[in-house]
Scaffold this active site. Structure first.
Site, PDB file in Angstrom:
ATOM      1  N   HIS A  90       0.855  -1.194   0.000  1.00  0.00           N
ATOM      2  CA  HIS A  90       0.000   0.000   0.000  1.00  0.00           C
ATOM      3  C   HIS A  90       0.888   1.239   0.000  1.00  0.00           C
ATOM      4  O   HIS A  90       1.960   1.254   0.596  1.00  0.00           O
ATOM      5  CB  HIS A  90      -0.985   0.015   1.173  1.00  0.00           C
ATOM      6  CG  HIS A  90      -0.365   0.049   2.543  1.00  0.00           C
ATOM      7  ND1 HIS A  90       0.026   1.219   3.162  1.00  0.00           N
ATOM      8  CD2 HIS A  90      -0.085  -0.947   3.421  1.00  0.00           C
ATOM      9  CE1 HIS A  90       0.512   0.947   4.358  1.00  0.00           C
ATOM     10  NE2 HIS A  90       0.463  -0.364   4.540  1.00  0.00           N
ATOM     11  N   ASP A  92      -0.439   4.398   0.772  1.00  0.00           N
ATOM     12  CA  ASP A  92      -0.876   5.385   1.757  1.00  0.00           C
ATOM     13  C   ASP A  92      -0.117   5.159   3.053  1.00  0.00           C
ATOM     14  O   ASP A  92       0.396   4.058   3.315  1.00  0.00           O
ATOM     15  CB  ASP A  92      -2.384   5.308   1.977  1.00  0.00           C
ATOM     16  CG  ASP A  92      -2.808   4.056   2.725  1.00  0.00           C
ATOM     17  OD1 ASP A  92      -2.513   2.949   2.210  1.00  0.00           O
ATOM     18  OD2 ASP A  92      -3.427   4.162   3.798  1.00  0.00           O
ATOM     19  N   ASP A 123       6.533   1.005   5.954  1.00  0.00           N
ATOM     20  CA  ASP A 123       5.098   0.693   5.978  1.00  0.00           C
ATOM     21  C   ASP A 123       4.326   1.687   5.119  1.00  0.00           C
ATOM     22  O   ASP A 123       3.850   2.686   5.615  1.00  0.00           O
ATOM     23  CB  ASP A 123       4.613   0.754   7.425  1.00  0.00           C
ATOM     24  CG  ASP A 123       3.160   0.369   7.590  1.00  0.00           C
ATOM     25  OD1 ASP A 123       2.631  -0.367   6.744  1.00  0.00           O
ATOM     26  OD2 ASP A 123       2.543   0.830   8.575  1.00  0.00           O
ATOM     27  N   GLU A 156      -5.148   1.661   3.127  1.00  0.00           N
ATOM     28  CA  GLU A 156      -5.015   0.581   4.109  1.00  0.00           C
ATOM     29  C   GLU A 156      -4.939   1.125   5.523  1.00  0.00           C
ATOM     30  O   GLU A 156      -5.537   0.565   6.455  1.00  0.00           O
ATOM     31  CB  GLU A 156      -3.761  -0.247   3.801  1.00  0.00           C
ATOM     32  CG  GLU A 156      -3.664  -1.552   4.586  1.00  0.00           C
ATOM     33  CD  GLU A 156      -3.046  -1.424   5.965  1.00  0.00           C
ATOM     34  OE1 GLU A 156      -3.251  -2.312   6.802  1.00  0.00           O
ATOM     35  OE2 GLU A 156      -2.351  -0.398   6.216  1.00  0.00           O
ATOM     36  N   GLU A 157      -4.228   2.234   5.708  1.00  0.00           N
ATOM     37  CA  GLU A 157      -4.038   2.769   7.062  1.00  0.00           C
ATOM     38  C   GLU A 157      -5.313   3.360   7.636  1.00  0.00           C
ATOM     39  O   GLU A 157      -5.429   3.522   8.854  1.00  0.00           O
ATOM     40  CB  GLU A 157      -2.927   3.832   7.056  1.00  0.00           C
ATOM     41  CG  GLU A 157      -1.560   3.326   6.636  1.00  0.00           C
ATOM     42  CD  GLU A 157      -0.919   2.375   7.623  1.00  0.00           C
ATOM     43  OE1 GLU A 157      -1.586   1.977   8.602  1.00  0.00           O
ATOM     44  OE2 GLU A 157       0.254   2.020   7.421  1.00  0.00           O
ATOM     45  N   HIS A 423       4.280   3.628  12.288  1.00  0.00           N
ATOM     46  CA  HIS A 423       3.186   4.379  12.921  1.00  0.00           C
ATOM     47  C   HIS A 423       3.697   5.354  13.972  1.00  0.00           C
ATOM     48  O   HIS A 423       2.883   6.052  14.592  1.00  0.00           O
ATOM     49  CB  HIS A 423       2.129   3.470  13.549  1.00  0.00           C
ATOM     50  CG  HIS A 423       1.361   2.648  12.564  1.00  0.00           C
ATOM     51  ND1 HIS A 423       0.096   2.133  12.836  1.00  0.00           N
ATOM     52  CD2 HIS A 423       1.642   2.237  11.310  1.00  0.00           C
ATOM     53  CE1 HIS A 423      -0.335   1.454  11.799  1.00  0.00           C
ATOM     54  NE2 HIS A 423       0.582   1.495  10.850  1.00  0.00           N
TER      55      HIS A 423
END
Length: 454
Positions: A90, A92, A123, A156-157, A423
């Protein structure tokens, strides 16, 4: 089989990979227009699409998904009769949080201490670069032996389910014999790992109202119900004194019977401050892979600077609940909603809004594709054997793909090992892991094609 030609090719491609990752990281592709312009995600999607076209992918398309974002699709045909492999990543990313806490700009890839720092570096923009590296290495060493589909998700996030809904409406699009999800990570740097389980999640926003408007805390405090105080008390009801999640009706005593996570290693990976204890009971693996975990990820309240002596009439919070395999995310959502509605103090008016949900996932690590991956990782990481661990995070798409394509094998690998700090501020990727996992993926695709012959 030798890994040398593939590994040498990947090594030669690493400077290009770094430059491309820097370009991709530069897009502030947070899929929330309230935080960043939608144009940033659109530009990132366009970059991904152009990268696929440059690698001779066909049918490259920007898919408008029901949640208002775009996923990028492409197809690279392989030899006649070859199996089809779907590669997922992903583009995003999570918001950067406090940009002043970053040691370098979050959207500027920066090399420091042997790692590359930037939001999405691990990520999961790095996961897309990993797929490109593997395919380029195969092209330079006899060709790609399988047909390849690539899907790069755009939300996705956010957990809004756009790609899941699109896939369900177009079930033929992502059909494959095996699926490689490039969005998890090794147990630690240098230890090749596939992810056996993922926790699901549910995301709720809860609002409490107690007054028609804010009041002077001196004139009314002590008798008038303060919504912020009510919210604090409500959120506290979600945990026991030892930190264990306590949502009414939710089972919290499951045990993990696989690879264990030593408490000392976990404390170091999580950067727990000296003298601060871990929360919950059982092993660390029990707590992060086999049991539910509630987290208050946001709360609306007046900032300290500029605060006035007032009782708050309303308060709002966002609550995340990670749901382990063996539990149903929809049922967990009902239980969490009921808990919030029933535990609000003083008769405060409660409203609960669901903003995201995804089911937990368990992979079949005894399937033939894992045998191919184990051999590939053994060559890419000399002296190490493939391990299987859990992952506390969620990838809702996995269950959608498993339901749509029940015969497909699903493997989960990626760049998000503990040092990556995904994150969080100062997210980074290990270039050595990017290189080795790209080698492993290329060797896997070759192994897998051979295993399907005859």
């Amino acid at each position: 089989m030798t890994a040398r030609p593939i590994s040498e090719t990947v090594a030669s491609l690493m400077p290009r990979a770094k430059a491309e990752l820097a370009e991709l990281v530069a897009f502030r592709s947070v899929a929330d227009p309230a935080q960043f312009p939608r144009s940033e995600c659109e530009a990132a999607a366009g970059w991904v699409a152009d990268a696929l076209r440059a690698e001779d992918f066909q049918d490259v398309a920007l898919l408008d998904t029901p949640d208002g974002t775009q996923s990028v699709y492409g197809y690279l045909p392989g030899p006649a009769g070859a199996p089809t492999v779907l590669l997922y990543a992903h583009y995003d990313v999570q918001p950067p949080l406090d940009e002043s806490a970053w040691l370098s700009p979050p959207f500027e890839l920066t090399e420091r201490d042997g790692r590359w720092f930037g939001r999405g570096a691990a990520d999961c923009k790095g996961g897309f670069i990993m797929h490109l590296l593997a395919l380029r290495a195969l092209k330079a060493n006899g060709g790609v032996p399988v047909s390849v589909k690539v899907i790069a998700e755009g939300s996705e996030e956010q957990g809004t389910g756009g790609l899941e809904q699109y896939a369900e409406a177009h079930p033929e699009l992502l059909a494959a014999d095996t699926i490689v999800i490039g969005d998890t990570g090794n147990f630690r740097v240098g230890l090749p790992t596939v992810t056996a389980t993922l926790r699901g999640m549910t995301m709720l926003r809860v609002r409490l109202d107690t007054l028609e408007g804010n009041l002077h805390s001196g004139q009314f405090g002590g008798a008038a119900p303060d919504a912020l105080a009510a919210m604090i008390q409500l959120l506290a009801s979600l945990r026991a004194e030892d930190g264990t999640t306590t949502v009414d009706g939710l089972t919290t005593d499951a045990e993990w019977d696989g690879l264990q996570y030593a408490e000392g290693e976990f404390r170091a990976d999580a950067k727990v401050l000296d003298g601060v204890g871990l929360i919950g009971t059982g092993t660390v693996a029990d707590r992060i892979w086999a049991r539910p975990a509630v987290t208050v990820i946001g709360i609306d309240c007046p900032p300290v600077v500029g605060a006035t002596p007032s009782l708050q009439a309303s308060a709002r919070a966002q609550v995340s609940l990670r749901v382990p395999p063996g539990q149903d995310a929809a049922e967990a959502t009902k239980l969490l909603t009921a808990h919030l509605e029933s535990h609000a103090p003083w008769g405060a008016r409660v409203s609960v809004e669901q903003v995201g949900q995804g089911q937990p996932f368990r992979a079949d690590i005894t399937s033939p594709a894992y045998t191919s991956m184990a051999e590939a990782m053994r060559l890419a990481y000399p002296g190490e054997e493939m391990q299987a661990s859990g992952m506390g995070g969620s990838i809702p798409l996995c269950n959608t793909l498993a339901a749509l394509y029940p015969q497909a094998e699903i493997l989960l690998i990626g760049l998000s090992e503990p040092e990556a700090q995904i994150h969080a501020v100062n997210e980074s990727v290990s270039p050595e892991e990017l290189e080795r996992l790209s080698v492993a993926e290329a060797l896997f695709l070759r192994n897998y094609a051979e295993s399907k012959k005859g």
